[in-house]
Design a protein around this motif. Sequence first.
Motif, PDB file in Angstrom:
ATOM      1  N   TYR A  55      46.117  26.199  34.688  1.00  9.56           N
ATOM      2  CA  TYR A  55      46.325  27.555  34.156  1.00  9.56           C
ATOM      3  C   TYR A  55      44.996  28.161  33.698  1.00  9.56           C
ATOM      4  CZ  TYR A  55      46.087  25.899  29.286  1.00  9.56           C
ATOM      5  OH  TYR A  55      45.673  25.374  28.092  1.00  9.56           O
ATOM      6  N   ILE A  56      43.958  27.300  33.586  1.00 13.27           N
ATOM      7  CA  ILE A  56      42.586  27.787  33.382  1.00 13.27           C
ATOM      8  C   ILE A  56      41.851  27.394  34.672  1.00 13.27           C
ATOM      9  CG2 ILE A  56      40.472  27.547  32.007  1.00 13.27           C
ATOM     10  CD1 ILE A  56      42.378  26.647  29.659  1.00 13.27           C
ATOM     11  N   GLU A  91      38.192  21.693  24.769  1.00  9.77           N
ATOM     12  CA  GLU A  91      39.519  22.329  24.614  1.00  9.77           C
ATOM     13  C   GLU A  91      40.122  22.030  23.244  1.00  9.77           C
ATOM     14  OE1 GLU A  91      40.542  24.656  26.420  1.00  9.77           O
ATOM     15  OE2 GLU A  91      39.167  24.510  28.094  1.00  9.77           O
ATOM     16  N   SER A  92      41.372  21.554  23.220  1.00  5.87           N
ATOM     17  CA  SER A  92      42.063  21.431  21.926  1.00  5.87           C
ATOM     18  C   SER A  92      41.481  20.370  21.004  1.00  5.87           C
ATOM     19  CB  SER A  92      43.528  21.093  22.160  1.00  5.87           C
ATOM     20  OG  SER A  92      44.259  22.273  22.299  1.00  5.87           O
ATOM     21  N   LYS A  95      40.116  21.428  17.782  1.00  2.00           N
ATOM     22  CA  LYS A  95      40.967  21.928  16.689  1.00  2.00           C
ATOM     23  C   LYS A  95      40.867  21.148  15.375  1.00  2.00           C
ATOM     24  CE  LYS A  95      44.003  24.327  19.889  1.00  2.00           C
ATOM     25  NZ  LYS A  95      45.170  24.276  20.762  1.00  2.00           N
ATOM     26  N   ASN A 143      48.156  26.028  19.448  1.00  2.00           N
ATOM     27  CA  ASN A 143      47.324  27.217  19.640  1.00  2.00           C
ATOM     28  C   ASN A 143      47.488  28.248  18.529  1.00  2.00           C
ATOM     29  OD1 ASN A 143      46.681  25.882  21.939  1.00  2.00           O
ATOM     30  ND2 ASN A 143      47.059  27.580  23.344  1.00  2.00           N
ATOM     31  N   GLU A 187      38.537  31.166  30.998  1.00  2.00           N
ATOM     32  CA  GLU A 187      39.631  31.182  30.024  1.00  2.00           C
ATOM     33  C   GLU A 187      39.878  32.597  29.481  1.00  2.00           C
ATOM     34  OE1 GLU A 187      40.909  28.144  26.480  1.00  2.00           O
ATOM     35  OE2 GLU A 187      39.414  27.499  27.897  1.00  2.00           O
ATOM     36  N   ASN A 194      47.509  33.550  24.861  1.00  2.00           N
ATOM     37  CA  ASN A 194      46.931  33.335  23.528  1.00  2.00           C
ATOM     38  C   ASN A 194      46.737  34.658  22.789  1.00  2.00           C
ATOM     39  OD1 ASN A 194      46.880  30.566  23.676  1.00  2.00           O
ATOM     40  ND2 ASN A 194      44.782  30.449  24.435  1.00  2.00           N
ATOM     41  N   TYR A 218      38.086  31.436  19.171  1.00  2.00           N
ATOM     42  CA  TYR A 218      38.904  30.246  19.456  1.00  2.00           C
ATOM     43  C   TYR A 218      38.624  29.758  20.885  1.00  2.00           C
ATOM     44  CZ  TYR A 218      43.065  27.917  21.300  1.00  2.00           C
ATOM     45  OH  TYR A 218      43.894  27.047  21.956  1.00  2.00           O
ATOM     46  N   CYS A 222      37.032  26.193  22.313  1.00  2.00           N
ATOM     47  CA  CYS A 222      37.671  25.342  23.334  1.00  2.00           C
ATOM     48  C   CYS A 222      36.738  25.115  24.523  1.00  2.00           C
ATOM     49  CB  CYS A 222      38.956  25.995  23.844  1.00  2.00           C
ATOM     50  SG  CYS A 222      40.276  26.026  22.618  1.00  2.00           S
ATOM     51  N   GLY A 287      42.981  17.071  24.776  1.00  2.59           N
ATOM     52  CA  GLY A 287      42.683  18.437  25.201  1.00  2.59           C
ATOM     53  C   GLY A 287      42.982  18.584  26.672  1.00  2.59           C
ATOM     54  N   VAL A 288      43.266  19.819  27.112  1.00  4.12           N
ATOM     55  CA  VAL A 288      43.620  19.999  28.524  1.00  4.12           C
ATOM     56  C   VAL A 288      42.425  19.844  29.469  1.00  4.12           C
ATOM     57  CG1 VAL A 288      45.718  21.362  28.115  1.00  4.12           C
ATOM     58  CG2 VAL A 288      43.505  22.529  28.353  1.00  4.12           C
TER      59      VAL A 288
END
Length: 335
Positions: A55-56, A91-92, A95, A143, A187, A194, A218, A222, A287-288
């Motif tokens: 999706y990215i 990525e995540s 966080k 997210n 992204e 998002n 954000y 990522c 993370g993705v």
Amino acid sequence: MLNNRIITFILVISIVCCSFVVFASERNTITTADQILKELYQKYITLKTGKNADYIPELAKVNPNYFGIAIVTVDGKIYSIGDVNVPFAIESISKPFVYALALQDNGEQFITDKIGLNATGHRFNSVPAIEEKPDHLQNPLVNAGAIQITSTIKGKTSADKWQRVLNLMQQLSDGKPFLGDAVYQSEMTTNQHNRAIAELLESYKMMHGNPLDAVDRYTKACSVMVTAKQLALMGATFANGGINPLTHQSIISRGYVRDALSIMVVNGLYENSGAWWWKVGLPAKSGVGGGIVAIIPAKMAIVVFSPPLDEAGNSVRGQAVIEEISHQWKLHLLS
Ligand code: GLU
């Protein structure tokens, strides 16, 4: 006189023997850790399930065969195998680190009241998760919560706020993580979801400052590129109570590190977090981009980089390798 010679002789022999034992056990640990990593690498290189996040678009292009395992201990030792020097998008996994910075900037009470602490039981970018709760609170690792967290980071301008996040990631590591422009651009052109989350949160007055500006920062967080070794050093800094094992600099206060590790237990592997805790028993974040970091307080951090993901968005090989290390070395924190 003779007595003195005998005593000196015994002392010299003892010192030589002790040094040999220390050297041999150190060597043994290194050989064992290196050997185990080699065996795991050979075993799991044949595991071919999962698929890159697509999706990215930029993440879909990453070589799915990349596979690296890195361990950094709290005393700065590094063990690694495979593609551990290939930069990939954090990525995540950014966080929990940004969460710790937000706690340092705003204090525990403010952040906890505004962001929430509980697992959502939904996908990482779920809109129903926000809608279904009367108070709309999520947590810092999905997210919605992470975009809110980003909006609370202090700084005079948006650029200052972003620079503080990048500085944090660099200081937790070896100073070299950098913004991956291709991932960031990719992204930004596909992050409508998002942006919708940020606007929805804004409609509930849960954002601080401009919501789209927060999404931009954000997304930059990522898009920070790290290698498995650099990420393992970031994790080892958390394992070491916020003190970088190589620079010995204190980056995050110990209490905020504990908060971040706690939330990693709650939601570090998205909706698989319960099963992960049961099986592995280590705070972790995936993370993705295909990375996953697990942290063993006061000991070390383990990172696996392998892009193919399962349905929940977690690296397939990453989970398998860390689960096996946890079993072999009896690392489950409740055992
Ligand atoms: N930048 C990604 C997103 O916002 C991060 C998702 C992840 O790694 O879980 O969708």
